[in-house]
Design an enzyme around this catalytic site. Structure first.
Site, PDB file in Angstrom:
ATOM      1  CB  SER A  92      -0.877   0.007   1.256  1.00 58.47           C
ATOM      2  OG  SER A  92      -1.457   1.289   1.424  1.00 58.47           O
ATOM      3  CE1 TYR A 140      -4.372  -2.300   4.868  1.00 53.50           C
ATOM      4  CE2 TYR A 140      -3.448  -0.148   4.343  1.00 53.50           C
ATOM      5  CZ  TYR A 140      -3.968  -1.353   3.931  1.00 53.50           C
ATOM      6  OH  TYR A 140      -4.092  -1.629   2.588  1.00 53.50           O
TER       7      TYR A 140
HETATM    8  N1  LIG Z   1      -8.635  -0.658  -1.901  1.00 56.97           N
HETATM    9  C1  LIG Z   1      -7.615   0.136  -1.626  1.00 56.97           C
HETATM   10  O1  LIG Z   1      -7.719   1.374  -1.610  1.00 56.97           O
HETATM   11  C2  LIG Z   1      -6.245  -0.443  -1.343  1.00 56.97           C
HETATM   12  C3  LIG Z   1      -5.146   0.436  -1.344  1.00 56.97           C
HETATM   13  C4  LIG Z   1      -3.875  -0.101  -1.079  1.00 56.97           C
HETATM   14  C5  LIG Z   1      -3.726  -1.432  -0.851  1.00 56.97           C
HETATM   15  N2  LIG Z   1      -4.810  -2.265  -0.857  1.00 56.97           N
HETATM   16  C6  LIG Z   1      -4.591  -3.680  -0.610  1.00 56.97           C
HETATM   17  O2  LIG Z   1      -5.061  -4.403  -1.739  1.00 56.97           O
HETATM   18  C7  LIG Z   1      -5.486  -5.699  -1.332  1.00 56.97           C
HETATM   19  C8  LIG Z   1      -6.890  -5.951  -1.833  1.00 56.97           C
HETATM   20  O3  LIG Z   1      -7.734  -4.940  -1.291  1.00 56.97           O
HETATM   21  P1  LIG Z   1      -9.243  -4.712  -1.781  1.00 56.97           P
HETATM   22  O4  LIG Z   1      -9.490  -3.267  -1.667  1.00 56.97           O
HETATM   23  O5  LIG Z   1      -9.484  -5.412  -3.046  1.00 56.97           O
HETATM   24  O6  LIG Z   1      -9.993  -5.432  -0.551  1.00 56.97           O
HETATM   25  P2  LIG Z   1     -11.458  -6.108  -0.442  1.00 56.97           P
HETATM   26  O7  LIG Z   1     -12.328  -5.613  -1.533  1.00 56.97           O
HETATM   27  O8  LIG Z   1     -11.848  -5.881   0.978  1.00 56.97           O
HETATM   28  O9  LIG Z   1     -11.140  -7.659  -0.684  1.00 56.97           O
HETATM   29  C9  LIG Z   1     -10.304  -8.319   0.217  1.00 56.97           C
HETATM   30  C10 LIG Z   1     -10.028  -9.701  -0.286  1.00 56.97           C
HETATM   31  O10 LIG Z   1      -9.125 -10.348   0.627  1.00 56.97           O
HETATM   32  C11 LIG Z   1      -9.719 -11.566   1.056  1.00 56.97           C
HETATM   33  N3  LIG Z   1      -9.295 -11.888   2.410  1.00 56.97           N
HETATM   34  C12 LIG Z   1      -9.279 -11.062   3.491  1.00 56.97           C
HETATM   35  N4  LIG Z   1      -8.814 -11.725   4.563  1.00 56.97           N
HETATM   36  C13 LIG Z   1      -8.550 -12.992   4.158  1.00 56.97           C
HETATM   37  C14 LIG Z   1      -8.075 -14.147   4.789  1.00 56.97           C
HETATM   38  N5  LIG Z   1      -7.748 -14.159   6.110  1.00 56.97           N
HETATM   39  N6  LIG Z   1      -7.913 -15.277   4.063  1.00 56.97           N
HETATM   40  C15 LIG Z   1      -8.238 -15.308   2.752  1.00 56.97           C
HETATM   41  N7  LIG Z   1      -8.697 -14.233   2.077  1.00 56.97           N
HETATM   42  C16 LIG Z   1      -8.861 -13.096   2.784  1.00 56.97           C
HETATM   43  C17 LIG Z   1     -11.215 -11.363   0.926  1.00 56.97           C
HETATM   44  O11 LIG Z   1     -11.848 -12.626   0.849  1.00 56.97           O
HETATM   45  P3  LIG Z   1     -13.418 -12.786   1.185  1.00 56.97           P
HETATM   46  O12 LIG Z   1     -14.144 -12.296  -0.039  1.00 56.97           O
HETATM   47  O13 LIG Z   1     -13.558 -14.258   1.383  1.00 56.97           O
HETATM   48  O14 LIG Z   1     -13.683 -11.972   2.401  1.00 56.97           O
HETATM   49  C18 LIG Z   1     -11.268 -10.565  -0.369  1.00 56.97           C
HETATM   50  O15 LIG Z   1     -11.128 -11.427  -1.470  1.00 56.97           O
HETATM   51  C19 LIG Z   1      -5.361  -5.727   0.192  1.00 56.97           C
HETATM   52  O16 LIG Z   1      -4.136  -6.319   0.559  1.00 56.97           O
HETATM   53  C20 LIG Z   1      -5.347  -4.247   0.567  1.00 56.97           C
HETATM   54  O17 LIG Z   1      -4.699  -4.022   1.791  1.00 56.97           O
HETATM   55  C21 LIG Z   1      -6.074  -1.792  -1.103  1.00 56.97           C
END
Ligand SMILES: NC(=O)c1ccc[n+]([C@@H]2O[C@H](COP(=O)([O-])OP(=O)(O)OC[C@H]3O[C@@H](n4cnc5c(N)ncnc54)[C@H](OP(=O)(O)O)[C@@H]3O)[C@@H](O)[C@H]2O)c1
Length: 245
Positions: free
Chosen positions: A141, A154
């Site tokens: 991130s 985080y």
């Molecule tokens: N969105 C942003 O602005 C942003 C910015 C920087 C970095 N990121 C990073 O990008 C990545 C994806 O984020 P996103 O925004 O796409 O998040 P999201 O929409 O909340 O999706 C999270 C995903 O991670 C899975 N997950 C969470 N905990 C888990 C566990 N213990 N075991 C297996 N799967 C798990 C969830 O599975 P389920 O569907 O089964 O819950 C879901 O598929 C993350 O690492 C986040 O920190 C996001």
């Protein structure tokens, strides 16, 4: 197609950035083995979309922080598809709290899901990479290098992801396994759905390219890092943030 015949594990591939990554890798010819925790319906729809587009995908329900379950899931993928060429560590959670209100439990949960899982999946996948090598991409991130108020734990967990990326790259270079990370800023997914409109508008104003990221903006860079086009890149965390940082 740049990943033809490759087998790619994408953690958190059910929705958001991970789903976009799984779709992109499948478009490039890889089999996408999606790991997610619980959200079967979202994951099923991602798998269906990949298949309808002519790709192949499979689904494993596994908690990425549970190293025993992760080992078993990696073994299943490798025994079904022959090996693992690509690992994308995307699964993550975000918990917001101001200083003074961050609990040990919340800190541990974020470090466990965001950072420990990267090591757990990487170690579990190692036995299954071919002798010719492979690629690992971790989703970090922009907060790892530019922490914001109420996101201290985080941000620190993602700084750990950057360090794990470099450390693993150094140790795995001799096996021709490249390890890199992408570091997005705010991207439109479920994770950011509750951010107040004013904060999102400020974010757009502070972003030189003048908008928020979509999951595909991140997925395209991940696919590049997985491909042979990135054969001379390892150990890097690349900001994919429209210039925000
Ligand atoms: N969105 C942003 O602005 C942003 C910015 C920087 C970095 N990121 C990073 O990008 C990545 C994806 O984020 P996103 O925004 O796409 O998040 P999201 O929409 O909340 O999706 C999270 C995903 O991670 C899975 N997950 C969470 N905990 C888990 C566990 N213990 N075991 C297996 N799967 C798990 C969830 O599975 P389920 O569907 O089964 O819950 C879901 O598929 C993350 O690492 C986040 O920190 C996001």
């Amino acid at each position: 197609m740049k990943l033809s015949g490759k087998v790619a594990v994408v953690t958190g591939g059910s929705r958001g950035i991970g789903a976009a990554i799984a779709r992109k890798l499948a478009t490039e010819g890889a089999h996408a083995a999606i790991f997610c925790r619980s959200n079967g319906a979202a994951a099923e729809s991602t798998v269906r979309a990949i298949r309808e587009a002519g790709g192949t995908a499979s689904l494993v329900l596994v908690d990425v922080a549970d190293e025993v379950a992760v080992r078993s899931a990696m073994r299943d993928v490798a025994s079904t598809f022959g090996r693992i060429d690509v690992l994308v560590n995307n699964a993550g959670i975000f918990e917001s709290a101001p200083l003074g209100q961050i609990s040990r439990q919340s800190f541990q949960d974020q470090f466990s899901t965001n950072a420990w899982s990267v090591l757990a999946t990487t170690q579990a996948a190692l036995d299954h990479f071919p002798s010719t090598g492979g690629a690992i991409v971790n989703v970090s991130s922009s907060l790892a290098v530019r922490p914001e108020p109420e996101a201290v734990a985080y941000s620190a967990s993602k700084a750990a992801v950057d360090s794990l990326t470099l450390g693993c790259a150094i140790e795995l270079g001799a096996r021709s396994i490249r390890v890199n990370a992408v570091a997005p800023a705010i991207t439109r997914t479920d994770m950011t759905a509750d951010i107040p409109t004013q904060q999102l508008q400020d974010e757009v104003r502070l972003t030189p390219l003048g908008r928020l990221a979509e999951p595909d903006d991140i997925a395209d860079v991940v696919a590049f890092l997985c491909s042979n086009d990135a054969r001379w890149i390892t150990g890097r965390s690349i900001l994919v943030d429209g210039g925000r940082v």
